[in-house]
Motif scaffolding. Structure first.
Motif, PDB file in Angstrom:
ATOM      1  N   PRO A 188       0.769  -1.246   0.000  1.00 49.40           N
ATOM      2  CA  PRO A 188       0.000   0.000   0.000  1.00 49.40           C
ATOM      3  C   PRO A 188       0.801   1.298   0.000  1.00 49.40           C
ATOM      4  N   THR A 189       2.118   1.234   0.124  1.00 50.49           N
ATOM      5  CA  THR A 189       2.915   2.453  -0.006  1.00 50.49           C
ATOM      6  C   THR A 189       3.359   2.686  -1.445  1.00 50.49           C
ATOM      7  N   GLU A 190       3.039   1.731  -2.345  1.00 49.66           N
ATOM      8  CA  GLU A 190       3.449   1.822  -3.743  1.00 49.66           C
ATOM      9  C   GLU A 190       2.281   1.358  -4.622  1.00 49.66           C
ATOM     10  N   TRP A 191       1.607   2.252  -5.287  1.00 50.73           N
ATOM     11  CA  TRP A 191       0.431   1.862  -6.076  1.00 50.73           C
ATOM     12  C   TRP A 191       0.788   0.898  -7.194  1.00 50.73           C
ATOM     13  N   TRP A 192       2.036   0.862  -7.599  1.00 51.01           N
ATOM     14  CA  TRP A 192       2.477   0.057  -8.749  1.00 51.01           C
ATOM     15  C   TRP A 192       2.946  -1.345  -8.374  1.00 51.01           C
ATOM     16  N   HIS A 193       3.118  -1.640  -7.090  1.00 51.94           N
ATOM     17  CA  HIS A 193       3.730  -2.905  -6.653  1.00 51.94           C
ATOM     18  C   HIS A 193       2.660  -3.912  -6.235  1.00 51.94           C
ATOM     19  N   TRP A 194       2.652  -5.055  -6.922  1.00 54.67           N
ATOM     20  CA  TRP A 194       1.685  -6.118  -6.661  1.00 54.67           C
ATOM     21  C   TRP A 194       2.399  -7.458  -6.602  1.00 54.67           C
ATOM     22  N   SER A 195       1.871  -8.377  -5.804  1.00 50.97           N
ATOM     23  CA  SER A 195       2.558  -9.666  -5.676  1.00 50.97           C
ATOM     24  C   SER A 195       1.577 -10.799  -5.413  1.00 50.97           C
ATOM     25  N   TYR A 196       2.096 -11.994  -5.635  1.00 44.35           N
ATOM     26  CA  TYR A 196       1.340 -13.220  -5.353  1.00 44.35           C
ATOM     27  C   TYR A 196       2.335 -14.292  -4.915  1.00 44.35           C
ATOM     28  N   GLY A 197       1.998 -15.021  -3.862  1.00 47.22           N
ATOM     29  CA  GLY A 197       2.771 -16.187  -3.462  1.00 47.22           C
ATOM     30  C   GLY A 197       3.954 -15.924  -2.554  1.00 47.22           C
ATOM     31  N   ASP A 198       4.249 -14.663  -2.240  1.00 45.63           N
ATOM     32  CA  ASP A 198       5.375 -14.323  -1.376  1.00 45.63           C
ATOM     33  C   ASP A 198       4.913 -14.214   0.078  1.00 45.63           C
ATOM     34  N   ARG A 199       5.835 -13.869   0.963  1.00 50.12           N
ATOM     35  CA  ARG A 199       5.502 -13.770   2.377  1.00 50.12           C
ATOM     36  C   ARG A 199       4.487 -12.667   2.654  1.00 50.12           C
ATOM     37  N   TYR A 200       4.638 -11.533   2.010  1.00 47.60           N
ATOM     38  CA  TYR A 200       3.691 -10.439   2.255  1.00 47.60           C
ATOM     39  C   TYR A 200       2.291 -10.845   1.802  1.00 47.60           C
ATOM     40  N   TRP A 201       2.199 -11.470   0.650  1.00 54.31           N
ATOM     41  CA  TRP A 201       0.909 -11.977   0.151  1.00 54.31           C
ATOM     42  C   TRP A 201       0.304 -12.950   1.153  1.00 54.31           C
ATOM     43  N   ALA A 202       1.120 -13.865   1.674  1.00 55.85           N
ATOM     44  CA  ALA A 202       0.611 -14.864   2.618  1.00 55.85           C
ATOM     45  C   ALA A 202       0.067 -14.198   3.869  1.00 55.85           C
ATOM     46  N   LEU A 203       0.795 -13.205   4.390  1.00 58.42           N
ATOM     47  CA  LEU A 203       0.330 -12.515   5.591  1.00 58.42           C
ATOM     48  C   LEU A 203      -0.978 -11.789   5.334  1.00 58.42           C
ATOM     49  N   MET A 204      -1.083 -11.122   4.201  1.00 59.26           N
ATOM     50  CA  MET A 204      -2.272 -10.329   3.897  1.00 59.26           C
ATOM     51  C   MET A 204      -3.495 -11.196   3.589  1.00 59.26           C
ATOM     52  N   THR A 205      -3.279 -12.396   3.081  1.00 58.50           N
ATOM     53  CA  THR A 205      -4.406 -13.259   2.698  1.00 58.50           C
ATOM     54  C   THR A 205      -4.715 -14.332   3.731  1.00 58.50           C
ATOM     55  N   GLY A 206      -3.848 -14.473   4.743  1.00 58.94           N
ATOM     56  CA  GLY A 206      -4.060 -15.503   5.753  1.00 58.94           C
ATOM     57  C   GLY A 206      -3.580 -16.874   5.345  1.00 58.94           C
ATOM     58  N   ALA A 207      -2.790 -16.965   4.285  1.00 56.61           N
ATOM     59  CA  ALA A 207      -2.234 -18.255   3.874  1.00 56.61           C
ATOM     60  C   ALA A 207      -1.244 -18.747   4.922  1.00 56.61           C
ATOM     61  N   GLN A 208      -1.124 -20.044   5.062  1.00 53.96           N
ATOM     62  CA  GLN A 208      -0.268 -20.604   6.096  1.00 53.96           C
ATOM     63  C   GLN A 208       1.215 -20.434   5.775  1.00 53.96           C
ATOM     64  N   ALA A 209       1.544 -20.341   4.485  1.00 54.52           N
ATOM     65  CA  ALA A 209       2.944 -20.218   4.088  1.00 54.52           C
ATOM     66  C   ALA A 209       3.026 -19.552   2.724  1.00 54.52           C
ATOM     67  N   ALA A 210       4.190 -18.994   2.446  1.00 57.25           N
ATOM     68  CA  ALA A 210       4.450 -18.451   1.113  1.00 57.25           C
ATOM     69  C   ALA A 210       4.798 -19.589   0.164  1.00 57.25           C
ATOM     70  N   HIS A 211       4.476 -19.420  -1.108  1.00 54.65           N
ATOM     71  CA  HIS A 211       4.812 -20.424  -2.118  1.00 54.65           C
ATOM     72  C   HIS A 211       6.212 -20.226  -2.681  1.00 54.65           C
ATOM     73  N   TYR A 212       6.683 -18.979  -2.658  1.00 49.83           N
ATOM     74  CA  TYR A 212       7.935 -18.634  -3.314  1.00 49.83           C
ATOM     75  C   TYR A 212       8.877 -17.922  -2.350  1.00 49.83           C
ATOM     76  N   GLY A 213      10.135 -18.349  -2.342  1.00 52.72           N
ATOM     77  CA  GLY A 213      11.170 -17.660  -1.579  1.00 52.72           C
ATOM     78  C   GLY A 213      12.217 -17.082  -2.508  1.00 52.72           C
ATOM     79  N   PRO A 214      13.094 -16.202  -1.999  1.00 52.63           N
ATOM     80  CA  PRO A 214      14.149 -15.615  -2.826  1.00 52.63           C
ATOM     81  C   PRO A 214      14.990 -16.695  -3.499  1.00 52.63           C
ATOM     82  N   ARG A 215      15.398 -16.425  -4.720  1.00 58.70           N
ATOM     83  CA  ARG A 215      16.193 -17.393  -5.466  1.00 58.70           C
ATOM     84  C   ARG A 215      17.035 -16.676  -6.502  1.00 58.70           C
ATOM     85  N   GLU A 216      18.015 -17.384  -7.017  1.00 59.06           N
ATOM     86  CA  GLU A 216      18.803 -16.869  -8.131  1.00 59.06           C
ATOM     87  C   GLU A 216      18.136 -17.290  -9.434  1.00 59.06           C
TER      88      GLU A 216
END
Length: 225
Positions: A188-216
């Motif tokens: 919400p501090t950036e109108w252009w930034h959207w995500s799915y499956g990460d930790r922030y998404w999981a927290l906001m949606t109540g998911a038990q875990a994120a699907h994706y973690g940082p990777r190369e």
């Protein structure tokens, strides 16, 4: 306004990651999204990658837009080393401007604009920076330029900022409705930034875990290390 949870909040880092192993896709090869040229100096093309599930949801969101509008993709994946560079650079700027601030306040303030590297959705291929364009590729007015800092824009970069025009509010609402319906969440501090499956998404949606973690990204310097 609902209280904003920043990326630096310990609740975000506390979300577990159950990495699903989904591949990173080059959105340019798909051909159905407009890809902005402002990141094309990235010769390796890392910026143009997203997890497959995120790309699928963007295409779903685009299909819901009013006739004559399209999503304009600007940046997706960001290498962890680049994410750290961006975060450290902005934090250093804040420390210089506010030398009396303690380290934790600098970290919190920096996270309004750049995610802490250890939890960054971009480095998981889970986040996208994007805007709206017409069929000719012309960007719609959104109230601020993309990537405007809170300081530069006097807070108008916040998605629900009140000090923007009705035109900009309408365009933000169109973007938000399409992406939210497709299952993405906004920072919400950036109108252009959207995500799915990460930790922030999981927290906001109540998911038990994120699907994706940082990777190369395979094939880039540092991949596999």
């Amino acid at each position: 306004m609902t209280e904003i949870v920043l990326m630096s909040d310990p609740k975000v880092a506390a979300v577990p990651v159950q990495e699903c192993g989904e591949r990173l896709m080059d959105v340019r090869q798909h051909g159905r999204l407009l890809v902005d040229e402002r990141k094309w100096q990235d010769a390796a093309g890392a910026f143009a990658h997203l997890r497959e599930g995120v790309l699928d949801r963007l295409l779903e969101a685009q299909a819901q837009l009013p006739r004559g509008l399209r999503l304009l993709f600007v940046e997706g994946y960001r290498q962890p080393s680049l994410q750290r560079h961006y975060f450290d650079e902005y934090a250093a700027q804040l420390r210089a401007d506010q030398p009396e601030w303690p380290a934790e306040r600098v970290r919190s303030a920096a996270s309004r604009y750049v995610s802490p590297p250890e939890i960054a959705p971009h480095s998981a291929g889970a986040a996208v920076d994007l805007t709206l364009a017409d069929d000719d590729g012309r960007e719609l007015y959104m109230g601020t330029r993309m990537n405007a800092t809170p300081e530069e824009s006097a807070g108008a970069c916040y998605t629900q900022a009140v000090d923007i025009s009705q035109e900009a509010r309408s365009h933000r609402d169109i973007l938000s409705t399409a992406l939210t319906t497709a299952g993405l969440v906004n920072y919400p501090t950036e109108w252009w930034h959207w995500s799915y499956g990460d930790r922030y998404w999981a927290l906001m949606t109540g998911a038990q875990a994120a699907h994706y973690g940082p990777r190369e990204l395979d094939g880039l310097p540092g991949a596999g290390k």
